[in-house]
Design a protein around this motif. Structure first.
Motif, short mmCIF file in Angstrom:
data_model
loop_
_atom_site.label_atom_id
_atom_site.label_comp_id
_atom_site.label_asym_id
_atom_site.label_seq_id
_atom_site.Cartn_x
_atom_site.Cartn_y
_atom_site.Cartn_z
N THR A 7 0.83 -1.20 0.00
CA THR A 7 0.00 0.00 0.00
C THR A 7 0.86 1.25 0.00
O THR A 7 2.01 1.22 0.46
N SER A 8 0.29 2.35 -0.52
CA SER A 8 0.94 3.65 -0.41
C SER A 8 0.23 4.49 0.64
O SER A 8 0.54 5.67 0.82
N SER A 9 -0.75 3.91 1.32
CA SER A 9 -1.53 4.65 2.31
C SER A 9 -0.93 4.52 3.71
O SER A 9 -0.89 3.44 4.30
N ASP A 11 -2.18 5.64 6.44
CA ASP A 11 -3.20 5.28 7.43
C ASP A 11 -3.48 3.78 7.42
O ASP A 11 -3.63 3.16 8.47
N ARG A 12 -3.52 3.20 6.23
CA ARG A 12 -3.76 1.76 6.14
C ARG A 12 -2.61 1.00 6.79
O ARG A 12 -2.82 0.05 7.56
N THR A 121 7.26 10.54 4.78
CA THR A 121 6.36 9.38 4.89
C THR A 121 6.60 8.66 6.21
O THR A 121 5.65 8.25 6.90
N LEU A 164 4.66 -0.57 3.25
CA LEU A 164 4.29 0.79 2.88
C LEU A 164 5.25 1.24 1.77
O LEU A 164 6.43 1.49 2.01
#
Ligand code: TXA
Ligand code: MG
Length: 316
Positions: A7-9, A11-12, A121, A164
């Motif tokens: 994922t690039s999120s 929060d996830r 990030t 991530l």
């Protein structure tokens, strides 16, 4: 095997940490393999996923100065000066551990390494986790540290909950580790911050020796490190390299014959050499290279850390 979510999120990815799982994330040095530093069983999973010896302590990553006291009990004056200048940055300070951080994180030591990565990030991720994040480099123990998310996947796919994804890291070598529990800071591992930079704010900063006491202080140096499968040889220049098949070269000399090496990387400067070294090792292994020739560099600036990593690869 567990499914590894890409994922690039932020929060996830952070939700996995809050659920007690393990997540690989980018920093400015190398990708880290994070877990909630206050959750013993989550930290246990880091050691299992990367097959890390349990006597090798982890670094606790923070995003705000107010989090320092969550990890350590006291900050001597010299450590405060280093923090003021190099947090966020590629510097890890070893200080007395706050009992709030379980012993497994520091491999039973009364001290703990803390670091604030200089990477947007990483900082957003740690803040979203709402806990300090314990993390070693996100490689299988003994392999070169990963500087791309693809290299994390190569080592840990199916062994961790989430990666991530972000760009390749820009320092390329790990943080400098400095023991700040004594009268003078002692550099245990060279890295992204140079000893000269530290001496500008704390002139008494010293390099650790290579005797028994130094090895006890820096448990990580006992273990095998940074090794590609290929043999690694240090050379001063291209003329030393035999004409043979199965070879690769990284350094500063442009090769007149492009067919000579399976892989070659000609760095524009020391920073580019450092940024590329670990990924070059991995590329060479993927291509079946037998011998990697690394050009020697002066031990100035990032050159000290670069030579340290190359020499460990030779020994490994
Ligand atoms: O740049 C970095 O430092 C990366 C990123 C992810 O932050 N992390 C990293 O972690 O390289 P790791 O675990 O691969 O290396 C940490 C080094 C090891 O050599 C370990 O022994 C040493 O730091 N270390 C950690 N805590 C220590 C402590 N309390 N006392 C002495 N050495 C410690
Ligand atoms: Mg490591």
């Amino acid at each position: 095997m567990i499914p590894t979510v890409l994922t690039s999120s932020v929060d996830r990815a952070a939700r996995f940490i809050r659920a007690g799982r393990v997540v690989a994330f980018p920093t400015e040095t190398v990708y880290g393999l994070g877990a909630d530093a206050t959750n013993e069983s989550a930290v246990q999973e880091i050691f299992e996923a990367k097959r890390r010896p349990v006597d090798n302590p982890l670094i606790v990553h923070i995003a705000d100065m107010t989090d320092v006291e969550k990890a350590v009990t006291s900050v001597p004056d010299h450590a405060r000066r280093l923090m003021d200048l190099f947090f966020p940055g590629p510097l890890t300070l070893v200080l007395p551990r706050n009992p709030h951080i379980p012993e497994i994180v520091s491999a039973g030591l009364p001290t703990i390494g803390i670091r604030m990565p200089d990477h947007p990030t990483a900082l957003a991720f740690i803040r979203a986790c709402r806990v300090p994040v314990a993390a070693p480099s996100a490689n299988v123990s003994g392999r070169p540290s990963p500087t791309t998310w693809e290299s994390v996947q190569e080592d840990l796919d199916g062994r961790i909950a989430c990666i991530l994804k972000d760009d390749p890291t820009h320092v390329g070598l790990e943080s400098t580790v400095v023991d700040c529990t004594g009268e003078h800071p002692i550099v245990l591992r060279t890295g992204g911050v140079t000893i000269d930079q530290m001496r500008e704010v704390v002139p008494g900063t010293v390099m650790s020796g290579s005797g028994d006491s130094a090895l006890r202080r820096s448990p990580g140096t006992r273990h095998r490190h940074y090794s590609p499968v290929a043999r690694v040889v240090i050379v001063d220049g291209l003329s030393e390299i035999p004409l043979a098949s199965g070879t690769a070269f990284i350094g500063f000399s442009a090769d007149p014959d492009p067919n000579r090496f399976i892989k070659a990387f000609n760095a524009s400067d020391l920073g580019a050499y450092a940024r590329r070294l670990f990924e070059f090792f991995r590329e060479c292994d993927r291509a079946g290279v037998e011998t990697i020739y690394c050009q020697r560099v002066p031990r100035k600036g990032i050159g000290a850390a670069l030579m340290d990593r190359i020499e460990r690869a030779v020994a490994g």
